[in-house]
Design an enzyme around this catalytic site. Structure first.
Site, mmCIF file in Angstrom:
data_model
loop_
_atom_site.group_PDB
_atom_site.id
_atom_site.type_symbol
_atom_site.label_atom_id
_atom_site.label_comp_id
_atom_site.label_asym_id
_atom_site.label_seq_id
_atom_site.Cartn_x
_atom_site.Cartn_y
_atom_site.Cartn_z
ATOM 1 C CG ASP A 73 -15.926 45.044 -87.633
ATOM 2 O OD1 ASP A 73 -15.995 43.824 -87.785
ATOM 3 O OD2 ASP A 73 -15.234 45.568 -86.729
ATOM 4 C CE LYS A 93 -13.372 44.102 -90.265
ATOM 5 N NZ LYS A 93 -14.207 42.900 -90.038
HETATM 6 P P1 NDP Z 1 -21.004 46.984 -82.477
HETATM 7 O O1 NDP Z 1 -20.404 48.297 -82.769
HETATM 8 O O2 NDP Z 1 -22.433 46.741 -82.789
HETATM 9 O O3 NDP Z 1 -20.766 46.605 -80.953
HETATM 10 C C1 NDP Z 1 -19.504 46.567 -80.421
HETATM 11 C C2 NDP Z 1 -19.608 46.217 -78.954
HETATM 12 O O4 NDP Z 1 -18.301 45.924 -78.455
HETATM 13 C C3 NDP Z 1 -20.132 47.359 -78.122
HETATM 14 O O5 NDP Z 1 -20.802 46.851 -77.010
HETATM 15 C C4 NDP Z 1 -18.850 48.068 -77.728
HETATM 16 O O6 NDP Z 1 -18.942 48.859 -76.572
HETATM 17 C C5 NDP Z 1 -17.936 46.900 -77.484
HETATM 18 N N1 NDP Z 1 -16.550 47.326 -77.688
HETATM 19 C C6 NDP Z 1 -16.040 47.910 -78.789
HETATM 20 N N2 NDP Z 1 -14.730 48.200 -78.609
HETATM 21 C C7 NDP Z 1 -14.460 47.797 -77.364
HETATM 22 C C8 NDP Z 1 -13.285 47.821 -76.597
HETATM 23 N N3 NDP Z 1 -12.142 48.344 -77.064
HETATM 24 N N4 NDP Z 1 -13.345 47.289 -75.339
HETATM 25 C C9 NDP Z 1 -14.502 46.777 -74.843
HETATM 26 N N5 NDP Z 1 -15.662 46.735 -75.535
HETATM 27 C C10 NDP Z 1 -15.621 47.233 -76.774
HETATM 28 O O7 NDP Z 1 -20.073 45.920 -83.245
HETATM 29 P P2 NDP Z 1 -20.373 44.414 -83.625
HETATM 30 O O8 NDP Z 1 -21.281 43.809 -82.630
HETATM 31 O O9 NDP Z 1 -20.727 44.386 -85.053
HETATM 32 O O10 NDP Z 1 -18.917 43.775 -83.505
HETATM 33 C C11 NDP Z 1 -18.452 43.110 -82.339
HETATM 34 C C12 NDP Z 1 -17.323 42.178 -82.701
HETATM 35 O O11 NDP Z 1 -17.798 41.198 -83.637
HETATM 36 C C13 NDP Z 1 -16.112 42.818 -83.372
HETATM 37 O O12 NDP Z 1 -14.951 42.135 -82.963
HETATM 38 C C14 NDP Z 1 -16.346 42.570 -84.851
HETATM 39 O O13 NDP Z 1 -15.147 42.584 -85.582
HETATM 40 C C15 NDP Z 1 -16.942 41.186 -84.785
HETATM 41 N N6 NDP Z 1 -17.723 40.766 -85.942
HETATM 42 C C16 NDP Z 1 -18.796 41.491 -86.376
HETATM 43 C C17 NDP Z 1 -19.528 41.046 -87.461
HETATM 44 C C18 NDP Z 1 -20.775 41.736 -87.905
HETATM 45 O O14 NDP Z 1 -21.453 41.190 -88.784
HETATM 46 N N7 NDP Z 1 -21.141 42.881 -87.340
HETATM 47 C C19 NDP Z 1 -19.148 39.845 -88.205
HETATM 48 C C20 NDP Z 1 -18.056 39.099 -87.610
HETATM 49 C C21 NDP Z 1 -17.378 39.580 -86.534
HETATM 50 P P3 NDP Z 1 -18.884 50.471 -76.668
HETATM 51 O O15 NDP Z 1 -20.280 50.865 -77.014
HETATM 52 O O16 NDP Z 1 -18.439 50.908 -75.335
HETATM 53 O O17 NDP Z 1 -17.889 50.811 -77.751
HETATM 54 O O1 2IT Z 2 -15.645 40.488 -89.359
HETATM 55 C C1 2IT Z 2 -16.548 40.252 -90.189
HETATM 56 O O2 2IT Z 2 -16.665 39.138 -90.708
HETATM 57 C C2 2IT Z 2 -17.485 41.329 -90.497
HETATM 58 N N1 2IT Z 2 -17.394 42.396 -89.910
HETATM 59 C C3 2IT Z 2 -18.529 41.123 -91.554
HETATM 60 C C4 2IT Z 2 -17.939 41.315 -92.916
HETATM 61 C C5 2IT Z 2 -18.935 41.283 -94.052
HETATM 62 O O3 2IT Z 2 -18.483 41.574 -95.164
HETATM 63 O O4 2IT Z 2 -20.126 41.012 -93.845
#
Ligand code: NDP
Ligand code: 2IT
Length: 451
Positions: free
Chosen positions: A170, A130
């Site tokens: 992420d 990461k």
């Molecule tokens: P985005 O940046 O697209 O969205 C993040 C969302 O979470 C936004 O709505 C953001 O709000 C909110 N958020 C971020 N930080 C905080 C916080 N401290 N408190 C409250 N809300 C918060 O990210 P993703 O949708 O890609 O990621 C969301 C989660 O999913 C993370 O935990 C990530 O690690 C996990 N994840 C993502 C993957 C991917 O493929 N993208 C794969 C597997 C897991 P704001 O706009 O206010 O920051």
């Molecule tokens: O938390 C996760 O699994 C991700 N943010 C996606 C990682 C990836 O390599 O697609």
């Protein structure tokens, strides 16, 4: 060495705490895994003798670097960037990049640690890593984000490569940022290669990658419900977040006949009892990825909704809950509230969104609980398929990738039930995911001897 010579769980955790002072998120993630692994390896002396758990909790390496960039007012800004290489026993390092002011070494270490087990669970050959920076994309212009991404990649490119380490997105890193970083990698190295995943379709991205994490979390939820003879149709769902994972989870719940009633961001949540259907989801996607606005704006557009500033959505009565924002966003009291209100299943789109105390509440209430490392593995799984397509210099169609994602999630669910069956019909998915994820990595490490 006799088993009794090995340290017990508490002594092991004491060591973890001592070696990682102040790194609360990392210690929390290790604690959650170590509990289950200790039970599993109690009669397996080879894992003890080879100190596998001790080695898995020590990242292979951590690179930390300065990232300088110039803002639109010509001020020089300095951020800190990292890449944590946790473990590459079963494949090249793989894991996302996070840009958020809350990013610390502890946060990235916990994420790289979790990623190691998650990637193993997918069955694909990917190690765990990461990276990220304490950069806040909020309010930054496209040119500022571009300059930051270029500066970040100017150091990161030395530490990655298609057979070494393949980052992706992420929090705070989506299509725009991946584009800027890929462009800079290509410019520095003069090589077009599959060094990042989550790319756009025009330059080597995969069908289904944007949808994969959110859809996958809903498939995992469906698998858990089916195991109990239930389904998603007609059920209400509370979702946190409004980014990539949350909006795609909402989309799939809607397609399967469920009704999404909340979305959120770090400032508050919206509650729409009429349901957040496809049209509204499309509006939110546009708000977040094009206008880069706030979820509070939803209530100006859709009058059926209310906005709850500074609050999280877990107090809203629901059948299903999908935390899709960030770590530790659902605590013990909120878990109790969900259970009291009759929530039957929780599927985590985010990484470690529920605190250890919250998880305990779900387990004691025996509601279905799918931890992030299993439930959100669809994203990295399709990233693995993007790597395969890049290596083969070929692209697969949407239908094929959709089927592969469904099957991958089913396979992960099966592994969890195999190792997480508690004997009375209840599946402890945390235990199942931890043991199944650990076993493959541990066996590979055993084969390598002492390295
Ligand atoms: P985005 O940046 O697209 O969205 C993040 C969302 O979470 C936004 O709505 C953001 O709000 C909110 N958020 C971020 N930080 C905080 C916080 N401290 N408190 C409250 N809300 C918060 O990210 P993703 O949708 O890609 O990621 C969301 C989660 O999913 C993370 O935990 C990530 O690690 C996990 N994840 C993502 C993957 C991917 O493929 N993208 C794969 C597997 C897991 P704001 O706009 O206010 O920051
Ligand atoms: O938390 C996760 O699994 C991700 N943010 C996606 C990682 C990836 O390599 O697609």
């Amino acid at each position: 060495m006799a088993l009794s010579d090995h340290v017990n769980l508490e002594t092991f955790m004491e060591g973890v705490r001592k070696r990682n002072p102040g790194q609360t998120e990392f210690i929390q993630a290790v604690q959650e895994v170590a509990q289950d692994i200790y039970d599993f390896i109690s009669d397996k002396v080879e894992y003890h003798e080879a100190q596998i758990l001790r080695r898995i909790t020590e990242p292979d390496r951590i690179v930390s670097f300065r990232v300088c960039w110039e803002d639109d007012n010509h001020n020089i800004r300095v951020q800190r960037g990292w890449r944590v290489h946790n473990n590459n026993a079963i494949g090249p390092y793989k894991g996302g990049i996070r840009f958020h002011p809350s990013v610390t070494e502890s946060v990235l270490k916990f994420l790289a640690f979790e990623q190691t087990f998650k990637n193993s669970l997918t069955g694909l050959p990917m190690g765990g890593a990461k990276g990220g920076a304490n950069f806040n994309p909020r309010g930054k212009s496209d040119s500022e984000v571009m300059r930051f991404c270029q500066s970040f990649m100017t150091e990161l490119y030395r530490h990655i490569g298609p057979d070494t380490d393949v980052p992706a997105g992420d929090i705070g890193v989506g299509g725009r940022e991946i584009g800027y970083m890929f462009g800079q990698y290509k410019r520095i190295t003069n090589r077009w290669e599959g060094v990042l995943t989550g790319k756009a379709l025009e330059y080597g991205g995969s069908q289904m990658r944007p949808e994969a994490t959110g859809y996958g979390a809903v498939y995992f939820l469906r698998n858990m419900l089916e195991h109990r003879g239930e389904d998603i149709e007609g059920k209400s769902a509370v979702i946190s977040g409004s980014g990539n994972v949350a909006t795609h989870a909402a989309e799939k719940i809607t397609q399967l006949g469920g009704k999404v009633i909340t979305l959120s961001d770090s400032d508050g949540f919206v509650h729409d009892p009429d349901g957040i259907g496809q049209e509204k989801i499309d509006w939110v996607k546009h708000l977040k990825t094009v206008k880069r606005g706030r979820i509070s704006e939803y209530v100006d557009e859709f009058k059926s909704a209310t906005y709850h500033e500074g609050k999280r959505p877990w107090g809203v009565e629901t059948d299903l809950a999908l935390p899709c924002a960030t770590q530790n966003e659902l605590n013990e009291d909120e878990a109790k509230k969900l259970v009291e209100n009759g929530c039957a299943a929780v599927s985590e789109g985010a990484n470690m969104p529920t605190t250890l105390e919250g998880v305990k509440v779900f387990h004691e209430a025996k509601i279905l609980y799918g931890p992030g490392k299993a439930a959100n593995a669809g994203g990295v799984a399709v990233s693995g398929l993007e790597m395969s397509q890049n290596s083969e210099r070929i692209t697969w169609d949407e239908e094929r990738l959709g089927d592969m994602l469904t099957n991958l999630m089913r396979g992960i669910h099966e592994k969890c039930t195999r190792y997480g069956d508690t004997g009375d019909g209840y599946v402890d998915y945390v235990k199942g995911a931890n043991i199944a994820g650990f076993k493959k990595v541990a066996d590979a490490m055993l084969a390598f001897g002492v390295v």
